[in-house]
Design a protein around this motif. Structure first.
Motif, PDB file in Angstrom:
ATOM      1  N   LEU A  15    -138.804  81.231  32.763  1.00  0.00           N
ATOM      2  CA  LEU A  15    -139.188  82.149  31.708  1.00  0.00           C
ATOM      3  C   LEU A  15    -138.322  83.326  31.568  1.00  0.00           C
ATOM      4  O   LEU A  15    -138.048  83.826  30.029  1.00  0.00           O
ATOM      5  N   TYR A  17    -135.049  83.302  32.262  1.00  0.00           N
ATOM      6  CA  TYR A  17    -133.736  82.849  31.943  1.00  0.00           C
ATOM      7  C   TYR A  17    -133.968  82.589  30.219  1.00  0.00           C
ATOM      8  O   TYR A  17    -132.807  82.946  29.673  1.00  0.00           O
ATOM      9  N   PHE A  18    -134.998  82.061  29.666  1.00  0.00           N
ATOM     10  CA  PHE A  18    -135.158  82.062  28.250  1.00  0.00           C
ATOM     11  C   PHE A  18    -134.830  83.604  27.638  1.00  0.00           C
ATOM     12  O   PHE A  18    -134.395  83.534  26.637  1.00  0.00           O
ATOM     13  N   LYS A  19    -135.380  84.581  28.180  1.00  0.00           N
ATOM     14  CA  LYS A  19    -135.040  86.052  27.506  1.00  0.00           C
ATOM     15  C   LYS A  19    -133.585  86.189  27.876  1.00  0.00           C
ATOM     16  O   LYS A  19    -133.077  86.709  26.624  1.00  0.00           O
ATOM     17  N   ASP A  22    -131.773  84.017  25.299  1.00  0.00           N
ATOM     18  CA  ASP A  22    -132.346  84.466  23.778  1.00  0.00           C
ATOM     19  C   ASP A  22    -131.460  85.936  23.716  1.00  0.00           C
ATOM     20  O   ASP A  22    -130.786  85.876  22.458  1.00  0.00           O
ATOM     21  N   THR A  40    -131.332  75.169  19.655  1.00  0.00           N
ATOM     22  CA  THR A  40    -132.320  75.278  20.661  1.00  0.00           C
ATOM     23  C   THR A  40    -131.519  75.981  21.845  1.00  0.00           C
ATOM     24  O   THR A  40    -130.348  76.006  22.073  1.00  0.00           O
ATOM     25  N   LEU A  41    -132.279  76.665  22.786  1.00  0.00           N
ATOM     26  CA  LEU A  41    -131.663  77.418  23.917  1.00  0.00           C
ATOM     27  C   LEU A  41    -130.899  76.370  24.934  1.00  0.00           C
ATOM     28  O   LEU A  41    -131.482  75.106  25.024  1.00  0.00           O
ATOM     29  N   GLY A  44    -130.888  75.288  30.072  1.00  0.00           N
ATOM     30  CA  GLY A  44    -132.198  75.468  30.912  1.00  0.00           C
ATOM     31  C   GLY A  44    -132.005  74.686  32.296  1.00  0.00           C
ATOM     32  O   GLY A  44    -132.674  74.849  33.155  1.00  0.00           O
ATOM     33  N   PHE A 180    -140.645  72.134  29.440  1.00  0.00           N
ATOM     34  CA  PHE A 180    -140.193  72.717  28.498  1.00  0.00           C
ATOM     35  C   PHE A 180    -139.046  71.961  27.609  1.00  0.00           C
ATOM     36  O   PHE A 180    -138.939  72.012  26.485  1.00  0.00           O
ATOM     37  N   LYS A 187    -138.022  73.251  24.010  1.00  0.00           N
ATOM     38  CA  LYS A 187    -137.868  74.637  24.288  1.00  0.00           C
ATOM     39  C   LYS A 187    -136.304  74.910  24.798  1.00  0.00           C
ATOM     40  O   LYS A 187    -135.841  76.041  24.540  1.00  0.00           O
ATOM     41  N   CYS A 188    -135.816  74.103  25.353  1.00  0.00           N
ATOM     42  CA  CYS A 188    -134.482  74.175  25.952  1.00  0.00           C
ATOM     43  C   CYS A 188    -133.809  72.830  26.236  1.00  0.00           C
ATOM     44  O   CYS A 188    -134.276  71.933  26.355  1.00  0.00           O
TER      45      CYS A 188
END
Length: 323
Positions: A15, A17-19, A22, A40-41, A44, A180, A187-188
């Motif tokens: 989570l 890493y997502f920040k 982004d 997409t990110l 991941g 994810f 999500k990634c």
């Protein structure tokens, strides 16, 4: 580390890493050769390196060659995810990292020069094959679970060759990543950092198991990826294409792109076929000669892969008829 705690820690890392991804715009933009259509990110799969780090902190004295190697390949792969690197740099780092684990496994003393050369070729080939196959939602995470689960079964029931926790850490990272990634809208994506890091992890385990058992049949735990990758390279060479450029000629890509079969279903199919093969290999181990086992596994897979040419021809006829 307790596995539940490990899962929670890895989830928090993911989570966070997502920040970061982004904020720094670490994204995967689809192009005409992509199997996805939305931004997409990317990266991941860095979760695999963090899982290796958490294991390393508890086993520093016996794990530093592996961890150094996976850190090198993860670093150069993450860099490549953000800003493309030349093939020469990536292959040089892969070669160095593989050398570290070969030294750790005492492979240079246990094999003749010819065997060492073949081992390098197979290892670098498997790393790139794993990376090439990472193209649709769920395929890397599910396939990794199957491979690692097969190795864990062998380690537990047939031949103890490594600390079981070392395998379980990779499996837990796969589960977190799948949470994810195994979705209709992921999500990634794993990125090179994920597919190459986990491939490096698997190579270390498979080589160690081969050396301990003096049997090469454990390479068949990667048979589905291996056949798809090798046959696709041969197909592209026949078409006089640059095999280092992006394409859509893997069987899984034809199923996903040309025939619009849901990504998650194709990924599950690949994982289930490899599961069946792994069970067969384990069942036949020490009952049938290694060469026979290879023939029993590889020939049907090549026949299955040949279905791709029928599908491509059928699709071309359909498109021409529509035109």
């Amino acid at each position: 580390m307790e596995y539940t705690i490990l899962g929670i820690v890895l989830m928090i890392i993911m989570l966070l890493y997502f920040k970061v991804a982004d904020h720094f715009n670490i994204i995967d933009k689809p192009n005409q050769r992509s199997s996805h259509t939305e931004i997409t990110l990317r990266g991941g799969g860095i979760i695999f390196w963090f899982s290796a780090l958490l294991y390393f902190t508890q086993h520093i004295q016996s794990n530093y060659f592996f961890f150094t190697g996976i850190t090198f390949v993860s670093l150069v792969s993450f860099w490549d995810d953000i800003q493309s690197l030349s093939n020469k740099i990536r292959i040089a780092v892969h070669f160095l990292s593989i050398t570290l684990i070969f030294y750790d496994l005492n492979l240079f003393h246990l094999m003749l020069v010819f065997g060492v050369v073949i081992s390098y070729i197979l290892a670098i080939g498997l790393i790139n094959a794993y990376n090439f196959m990472d193209g649709i939602n769920g395929i890397t995470g599910l396939y990794t679970l199957v491979v690692m689960g097969s190795l864990l079964y062998v380690n537990t029931k047939i031949q103890l060759f490594i600390d079981g926790m070392f395998i379980k850490y990779a499996m837990i990272a796969s589960l977190i990543f799948l949470f994810f990634n195994y979705r209709k809208k992921a999500k990634c994506f794993a990125g090179d950092v994920g597919s190459i890091a986990v491939a490096f992890w698997i190579i270390y385990l498979v080589v160690k198991l081969i050396l301990v058992t003096e049997s090469i049949i454990w390479l068949l735990f990667l048979a589905v990826y291996g056949v798809d990758s090798v046959c696709t390279i041969l197909h592209r060479l026949y078409l006089k294409q640059n095999i280092f450029e992006a394409h859509r000629l893997h069987l899984y890509q034809v199923l996903s792109n040309e025939y619009k079969i849901q990504h998650r279903l194709v990924s599950l199919l690949y994982a289930l076929i490899q599961t069946g093969i792994s069970f067969l290999v384990i069942f036949l181990y020490q009952k049938v000669q290694d060469a026979i086992i290879f023939i029993i596994v590889i020939l049907p897979l090549m026949l299955l892969y040949s279905l791709k040419f029928y599908l491509l021809n059928k699709n071309n006829l359909r498109l021409n008829h529509g035109a």
